[in-house]
Design a protein around this motif. Structure first.
Motif, PDB file in Angstrom:
ATOM      1  N   VAL A 230       1.150  63.043 112.355  1.00 16.75           N
ATOM      2  CA  VAL A 230       1.799  63.306 113.646  1.00 16.75           C
ATOM      3  C   VAL A 230       3.283  63.591 113.431  1.00 16.75           C
ATOM      4  N   GLU A 231       3.923  62.782 112.597  1.00 12.49           N
ATOM      5  CA  GLU A 231       5.345  62.967 112.323  1.00 12.49           C
ATOM      6  C   GLU A 231       5.611  64.347 111.737  1.00 12.49           C
ATOM      7  N   ALA A 232       4.796  64.741 110.758  1.00 13.21           N
ATOM      8  CA  ALA A 232       4.973  66.052 110.128  1.00 13.21           C
ATOM      9  C   ALA A 232       4.746  67.176 111.133  1.00 13.21           C
ATOM     10  N   GLN A 233       3.719  67.027 111.996  1.00 11.89           N
ATOM     11  CA  GLN A 233       3.445  68.059 113.004  1.00 11.89           C
ATOM     12  C   GLN A 233       4.625  68.203 113.968  1.00 11.89           C
ATOM     13  N   CYS A 234       5.201  67.074 114.379  1.00 13.00           N
ATOM     14  CA  CYS A 234       6.363  67.129 115.277  1.00 13.00           C
ATOM     15  C   CYS A 234       7.536  67.838 114.609  1.00 13.00           C
ATOM     16  N   LEU A 235       7.802  67.487 113.360  1.00 14.92           N
ATOM     17  CA  LEU A 235       8.945  68.073 112.658  1.00 14.92           C
ATOM     18  C   LEU A 235       8.732  69.565 112.409  1.00 14.92           C
ATOM     19  N   LEU A 236       7.494  69.963 112.133  1.00 14.43           N
ATOM     20  CA  LEU A 236       7.205  71.387 111.965  1.00 14.43           C
ATOM     21  C   LEU A 236       7.520  72.142 113.259  1.00 14.43           C
ATOM     22  N   ARG A 237       7.099  71.584 114.389  1.00 15.15           N
ATOM     23  CA  ARG A 237       7.385  72.233 115.677  1.00 15.15           C
ATOM     24  C   ARG A 237       8.894  72.322 115.920  1.00 15.15           C
ATOM     25  N   ARG A 238       9.606  71.280 115.567  1.00 18.82           N
ATOM     26  CA  ARG A 238      11.056  71.290 115.766  1.00 18.82           C
ATOM     27  C   ARG A 238      11.713  72.422 114.976  1.00 18.82           C
ATOM     28  N   HIS A 239      11.156  72.738 113.806  1.00 18.22           N
ATOM     29  CA  HIS A 239      11.715  73.801 112.974  1.00 18.22           C
ATOM     30  C   HIS A 239      11.148  75.181 113.321  1.00 18.22           C
ATOM     31  N   GLY A 240      10.289  75.252 114.345  1.00 21.04           N
ATOM     32  CA  GLY A 240       9.770  76.537 114.782  1.00 21.04           C
ATOM     33  C   GLY A 240       8.487  76.989 114.116  1.00 21.04           C
ATOM     34  N   PHE A 241       7.750  76.063 113.514  1.00 22.04           N
ATOM     35  CA  PHE A 241       6.477  76.396 112.862  1.00 22.04           C
ATOM     36  C   PHE A 241       5.357  75.663 113.596  1.00 22.04           C
ATOM     37  N   ASP A 242       4.382  76.404 114.094  1.00 22.42           N
ATOM     38  CA  ASP A 242       3.344  75.841 114.956  1.00 22.42           C
ATOM     39  C   ASP A 242       2.201  75.248 114.127  1.00 22.42           C
ATOM     40  N   PRO A 243       2.024  73.911 114.150  1.00 26.04           N
ATOM     41  CA  PRO A 243       0.938  73.282 113.408  1.00 26.04           C
ATOM     42  C   PRO A 243      -0.338  73.126 114.225  1.00 26.04           C
ATOM     43  N   GLY A 244      -0.352  73.702 115.456  1.00 27.54           N
ATOM     44  CA  GLY A 244      -1.474  73.462 116.352  1.00 27.54           C
ATOM     45  C   GLY A 244      -1.206  72.202 117.163  1.00 27.54           C
ATOM     46  N   ALA A 245      -2.258  71.557 117.617  1.00 26.83           N
ATOM     47  CA  ALA A 245      -2.109  70.340 118.421  1.00 26.83           C
ATOM     48  C   ALA A 245      -1.478  69.222 117.597  1.00 26.83           C
ATOM     49  N   VAL A 246      -0.588  68.468 118.231  1.00 25.92           N
ATOM     50  CA  VAL A 246       0.007  67.301 117.570  1.00 25.92           C
ATOM     51  C   VAL A 246      -0.966  66.139 117.750  1.00 25.92           C
TER      52      VAL A 246
END
Length: 283
Positions: A230-246
């Motif tokens: 979850v943490e990695a997915q959130c940080l990816l979104r913050r940097h503009g990379f879409d990981p799909g659903a968090v």
């Protein structure tokens, strides 16, 4: 962090989790395969097969790796026990198919040869290759089945470690929680399809955190799950990379986003979140 090969897709989930933990332990030690061979008594080629999912890891090798790396062997031994149970209950291969090394050919039959292992009497020199395959048993006589000696663990230990660790693919050896009440609450959550989580960003100690994990070392690969994901997915979104659903599940979308992020940051684009990738995600 070395560039690990992606594990075989047919590898059972529990065995995959064991190998991910062993890879992480090796990475944290900073040793190459040759150095690992010199310290454990298992050859470089053996460790290459074990850590790439080509051959089941012997129990003694798991225990030895934990010993030389100064880690608590109990979580690894529990993972090995569960992986071995799953391996033994898998259905026999269809007629004409050759079973994978170490797996039984059929109920009651001896396992397929998995190649010789070094003698426990002394370490095998680093870089040496395993000896040739043993000669088959004479015709008409069945080769004796070698039954591995299991590591005896109390049922309570097995239940506790499996419940707390296996469901969260990242955290048996180097957990990412902060050890406070919020961390314990996060560890009690169940991660699965249909559940998503909010990202609450904050900055402390020179890094950015999303409120789920403080990890900078946990290794995340395909099929990992839990608060570190979850943490990695959130940080990816913050940097503009879409990981799909968090959702705490490290699936194809998350892995593709990690690869894109690693490429943008000039890291090894293997789709595996390790210390280098965490460091960039925390910026």
């Amino acid at each position: 962090m070395p560039r690990w090969k992606e594990l075989p897709s047919e590898l059972p989930e529990r065995e995959r989790q064991l190998i991910v933990q062993l890879r992480r332990l090796k990475d944290r030690s900073g040793w190459g395969l040759a150095a690992l061979a010199a310290r454990t008594g298992y050859s470089r080629s053996s460790w290459e097969r074990y850590l790439n999912g080509k051959q089941p890891v012997p129990l003694a090798a798991v225990e030895k790796l934990a010993q030389v790396c100064g880690a608590d062997p109990t979580p690894l031994l529990v993972l090995h026990e569960v992986a071995a149970e799953v391996r033994e209950t898998r259905p026999a291969p269809a007629s004409g198919e050759r079973p994978a090394p170490g797996e039984p050919a059929a109920p009651g039959e001896p396992p397929a040869p998995a190649g010789p292992e070094p003698s426990p009497a002394g370490p095998e020199p680093a870089g040496s290759e395993p000896e040739s395959e043993p000669s088959p048993a004479p015709e008409g006589r069945r080769a004796p089945r070698v039954v591995p000696v299991r590591y005896a663990l109390p049922a309570a230990v097995v239940a506790a470690v499996v419940a707390a660790g296996l469901a969260f693919g990242g955290g048996l050896l180097a957990g990412g929680g902060g050890g406070d009440g919020d961390g314990r609450a996060a560890a009690a959550r169940t991660y699965g399809p249909g559940r998503t989580y909010d990202c609450e960003f904050s900055r402390k100690d020179g890094g950015v955190y999303a409120g789920h994990s403080v990890s900078r070392e946990v290794l995340l690969d395909t099929n990992a799950s839990g608060r570190d994901v979850v943490e990695a997915q959130c940080l990816l979104r913050r940097h503009g990379f879409d990981p799909g659903a968090v959702d705490g599940l490290y699936g194809p979308s998350a892995k593709a986003a990690v690869r894109d992020f690693q490429t943008a940051r000039k890291l090894v684009a293997d789709g595996i979140v390790g210390p280098d990738t965490w460091g960039e995600l925390r910026r």
